[in-house]
Design a protein around this motif. Structure first.
Motif, PDB file in Angstrom:
ATOM      1  N   PHE A   1       0.848  -1.195   0.000  1.00 30.43           N
ATOM      2  CA  PHE A   1       0.000   0.000   0.000  1.00 30.43           C
ATOM      3  C   PHE A   1       0.885   1.247   0.000  1.00 30.43           C
ATOM      4  O   PHE A   1       1.909   1.279   0.688  1.00 30.43           O
ATOM      5  CB  PHE A   1      -0.905   0.025   1.234  1.00 30.43           C
ATOM      6  CG  PHE A   1      -2.050  -0.944   1.152  1.00 30.43           C
ATOM      7  CD1 PHE A   1      -3.278  -0.545   0.633  1.00 30.43           C
ATOM      8  CD2 PHE A   1      -1.898  -2.252   1.587  1.00 30.43           C
ATOM      9  CE1 PHE A   1      -4.327  -1.447   0.554  1.00 30.43           C
ATOM     10  CE2 PHE A   1      -2.945  -3.158   1.503  1.00 30.43           C
ATOM     11  CZ  PHE A   1      -4.165  -2.755   0.988  1.00 30.43           C
ATOM     12  N   MET A   2       0.464   2.252  -0.763  1.00 33.02           N
ATOM     13  CA  MET A   2       1.227   3.484  -0.874  1.00 33.02           C
ATOM     14  C   MET A   2       0.392   4.640  -0.301  1.00 33.02           C
ATOM     15  O   MET A   2      -0.776   4.776  -0.646  1.00 33.02           O
ATOM     16  CB  MET A   2       1.529   3.727  -2.356  1.00 33.02           C
ATOM     17  CG  MET A   2       2.591   4.777  -2.591  1.00 33.02           C
ATOM     18  SD  MET A   2       2.868   5.008  -4.351  1.00 33.02           S
ATOM     19  CE  MET A   2       3.623   3.438  -4.751  1.00 33.02           C
ATOM     20  N   PRO A   3       0.999   5.450   0.583  1.00 32.66           N
ATOM     21  CA  PRO A   3       0.250   6.613   1.085  1.00 32.66           C
ATOM     22  C   PRO A   3       0.266   7.742   0.054  1.00 32.66           C
ATOM     23  O   PRO A   3       1.280   7.952  -0.619  1.00 32.66           O
ATOM     24  CB  PRO A   3       1.027   7.020   2.347  1.00 32.66           C
ATOM     25  CG  PRO A   3       2.405   6.474   2.164  1.00 32.66           C
ATOM     26  CD  PRO A   3       2.343   5.347   1.150  1.00 32.66           C
ATOM     27  N   ASP A   4      -0.849   8.424  -0.080  1.00 33.29           N
ATOM     28  CA  ASP A   4      -0.973   9.616  -0.932  1.00 33.29           C
ATOM     29  C   ASP A   4      -0.366   9.458  -2.331  1.00 33.29           C
ATOM     30  O   ASP A   4       0.418  10.307  -2.766  1.00 33.29           O
ATOM     31  CB  ASP A   4      -0.281  10.826  -0.250  1.00 33.29           C
ATOM     32  CG  ASP A   4      -0.844  11.117   1.136  1.00 33.29           C
ATOM     33  OD1 ASP A   4      -1.935  10.612   1.453  1.00 33.29           O
ATOM     34  OD2 ASP A   4      -0.175  11.848   1.881  1.00 33.29           O
ATOM     35  N   PRO A   5      -0.691   8.413  -3.068  1.00 32.33           N
ATOM     36  CA  PRO A   5      -0.082   8.261  -4.400  1.00 32.33           C
ATOM     37  C   PRO A   5      -0.487   9.419  -5.311  1.00 32.33           C
ATOM     38  O   PRO A   5      -1.652   9.808  -5.336  1.00 32.33           O
ATOM     39  CB  PRO A   5      -0.650   6.926  -4.904  1.00 32.33           C
ATOM     40  CG  PRO A   5      -1.932   6.766  -4.160  1.00 32.33           C
ATOM     41  CD  PRO A   5      -1.724   7.391  -2.816  1.00 32.33           C
ATOM     42  N   GLU A   6       0.454   9.957  -6.023  1.00 33.82           N
ATOM     43  CA  GLU A   6       0.224  11.121  -6.902  1.00 33.82           C
ATOM     44  C   GLU A   6      -0.478  12.266  -6.172  1.00 33.82           C
ATOM     45  O   GLU A   6      -1.277  12.996  -6.757  1.00 33.82           O
ATOM     46  CB  GLU A   6      -0.567  10.702  -8.141  1.00 33.82           C
ATOM     47  CG  GLU A   6       0.157   9.641  -8.968  1.00 33.82           C
ATOM     48  CD  GLU A   6      -0.675   9.125 -10.131  1.00 33.82           C
ATOM     49  OE1 GLU A   6      -1.207   9.947 -10.887  1.00 33.82           O
ATOM     50  OE2 GLU A   6      -0.786   7.882 -10.282  1.00 33.82           O
ATOM     51  N   GLY A   7      -0.206  12.378  -4.885  1.00 34.58           N
ATOM     52  CA  GLY A   7      -0.761  13.490  -4.103  1.00 34.58           C
ATOM     53  C   GLY A   7      -2.216  13.336  -3.706  1.00 34.58           C
ATOM     54  O   GLY A   7      -2.822  14.262  -3.148  1.00 34.58           O
ATOM     55  N   ILE A   8      -2.794  12.166  -3.953  1.00 35.60           N
ATOM     56  CA  ILE A   8      -4.196  11.933  -3.561  1.00 35.60           C
ATOM     57  C   ILE A   8      -4.275  11.877  -2.034  1.00 35.60           C
ATOM     58  O   ILE A   8      -3.520  11.137  -1.397  1.00 35.60           O
ATOM     59  CB  ILE A   8      -4.729  10.619  -4.172  1.00 35.60           C
ATOM     60  CG1 ILE A   8      -4.740  10.713  -5.701  1.00 35.60           C
ATOM     61  CG2 ILE A   8      -6.121  10.289  -3.634  1.00 35.60           C
ATOM     62  CD1 ILE A   8      -5.052   9.398  -6.400  1.00 35.60           C
ATOM     63  N   LYS A   9      -5.164  12.668  -1.452  1.00 33.92           N
ATOM     64  CA  LYS A   9      -5.264  12.736   0.004  1.00 33.92           C
ATOM     65  C   LYS A   9      -6.515  12.031   0.514  1.00 33.92           C
ATOM     66  O   LYS A   9      -7.613  12.240  -0.011  1.00 33.92           O
ATOM     67  CB  LYS A   9      -5.342  14.202   0.470  1.00 33.92           C
ATOM     68  CG  LYS A   9      -4.146  15.049   0.126  1.00 33.92           C
ATOM     69  CD  LYS A   9      -2.864  14.550   0.750  1.00 33.92           C
ATOM     70  CE  LYS A   9      -2.767  14.807   2.240  1.00 33.92           C
ATOM     71  NZ  LYS A   9      -1.476  14.306   2.785  1.00 33.92           N
TER      72      LYS A   9
END
Lengths: 172, 172
Positions: free
Chosen positions: B157-165
Motif C-alpha cells: 500500500f502506498m500513502p498519498d499516491p500522486e498526491g491523492i489525500k
C-alpha cells in the motif's frame, strides 16, 4: 410535499420519485434564470449520458457494464440536473459506498465544466453529506486529487486527521 | 478440495463452508505447533466474541446492532481462527466495503495481541487483497492510523499516491 422532503425522508436510497417531482436550489449562483437545478437519487440513469459527462471533464473511459454494477452497488447515488423548458440535462454525478452503519466513502464526484464555478459542486456535495448523515453514517470519507483538496476542505473535509493516511494498494 | 480453493473460488463472499473445512498457513511463524490457523469468509460470527477481540486491542465499544449491519453490508469479511483440538478461537478480523466493480475500502483490521508478531496480520491482509483482486476490484484502498502505515507499506500500500489525500468529513 416539497422536493427536499421527498428526497431526504425516503429510506430507499434508490427511490425513483425525485427527479420528476423537482424543486430547485435558490442559492446556486450564476445559473441561467430560465434553468432549474434538480437533484435526484434515482439510479435509472442513461449511462451514455453519464459517460458524456465524464468525457467532458476528461476522465478515462470505463466499461459501461462495470459502471452499471458500481452504481447498483453504491449505497447512495446523487445526480444533478439542469432543466430548461422540457429539456433536462445531466450536469453532475456523485456516489458513495458504505457499510450502511459506520463508514461511507465518496467516489466519482463530477460537475460539467459549463456548470462549474456556480456553487453547484458544493450544493451536490452538501446533498450527499446530508443524506449520509440522515442515514446515521458517522464516518464520511473520500480520496481527493491534489487539485480538489481545497474544494473539499471548504466543505468540512480534513486531510490526514490525527495522522491517518489514505493508502492505495499497488500490485507488485 | 483444498481449503484455499474452497475459500477463493466461491463467488459467494458470505459462503459458510470455509471455517469448518479448514487448512492452515504453513508460513505463519511462531504459532503453537498444536494450533492450526484458519481463514473464513463466513459472516455468521458470534458478535460478542468479535467484541472481545476488539476490546483486546483497545478499540472503543460499538453497538452490536450496528456492527451486525456493517458486516451484513460489507462486500467481504475475512476472519482468522486459531484451532487447538476442538477449541476454535477468533484471533483476527477484517472487512471491506465496495461497489463490486472498481473500488474497495478496507476497514476494521484487527489481530489479537497474543497472535501479533507472527506474520498473521500480513497473512490476513494477503487473503483479503487476493479475494478482492479475484473479484476484479482494481482500486483497493484503506485509511491507516500512523502506527500501522509501515505495516501496510510492506504489503504494497502506498500513502498519498500522486498526491491523492485521504479526507474525513467533520461536522461544523
Amino acid at each position: 410535499m416539497g422536493f427536499w422532503k421527498s428526497l431526504f425522508t425516503t429510506s430507499d436510497a434508490a427511490s425513483s420519485q425525485t427527479a420528476s417531482t423537482g424543486g430547485y436550489i435558490a442559492e446556486a449562483k450564476g445559473v441561467d434564470e430560465n434553468a432549474r437545478i434538480f437533484f435526484s437519487t434515482d439510479r435509472t440513469i442513461d449511462l451514455y449520458e453519464l459517460e458524456e459527462l465524464c468525457d467532458a471533464v476528461g476522465w478515462s473511459r470505463r466499461p459501461i457494464r462495470k459502471v452499471r454494477k458500481a452504481i447498483q452497488n453504491s449505497f447512495l447515488v446523487i445526480t444533478m440536473w439542469e432543466q430548461k423548458g422540457n429539456r433536462r440535462r445531466l450536469i453532475g454525478f456523485s456516489r458513495a459506498t458504505s457499510d450502511h452503519a459506520f463508514n461511507a466513502t465518496i467516489w466519482d464526484v463530477v460537475v460539467h465544466p459549463d456548470s462549474q464555478g456556480k456553487g453547484l459542486g458544493r450544493a451536490l456535495m452538501n446533498q450527499l453529506i446530508k443524506k449520509l448523515r440522515s442515514e446515521d453514517i458517522s464516518n464520511v470519507t473520500l480520496f481527493a486529487d491534489p487539485d480538489v483538496v481545497n474544494f473539499y476542505k471548504q466543505l468540512g473535509f480534513m486531510p490526514d486527521p490525527e495522522g491517518i493516511k489514505g493508502m492505495f494498494w499497488y500490485p507488485d
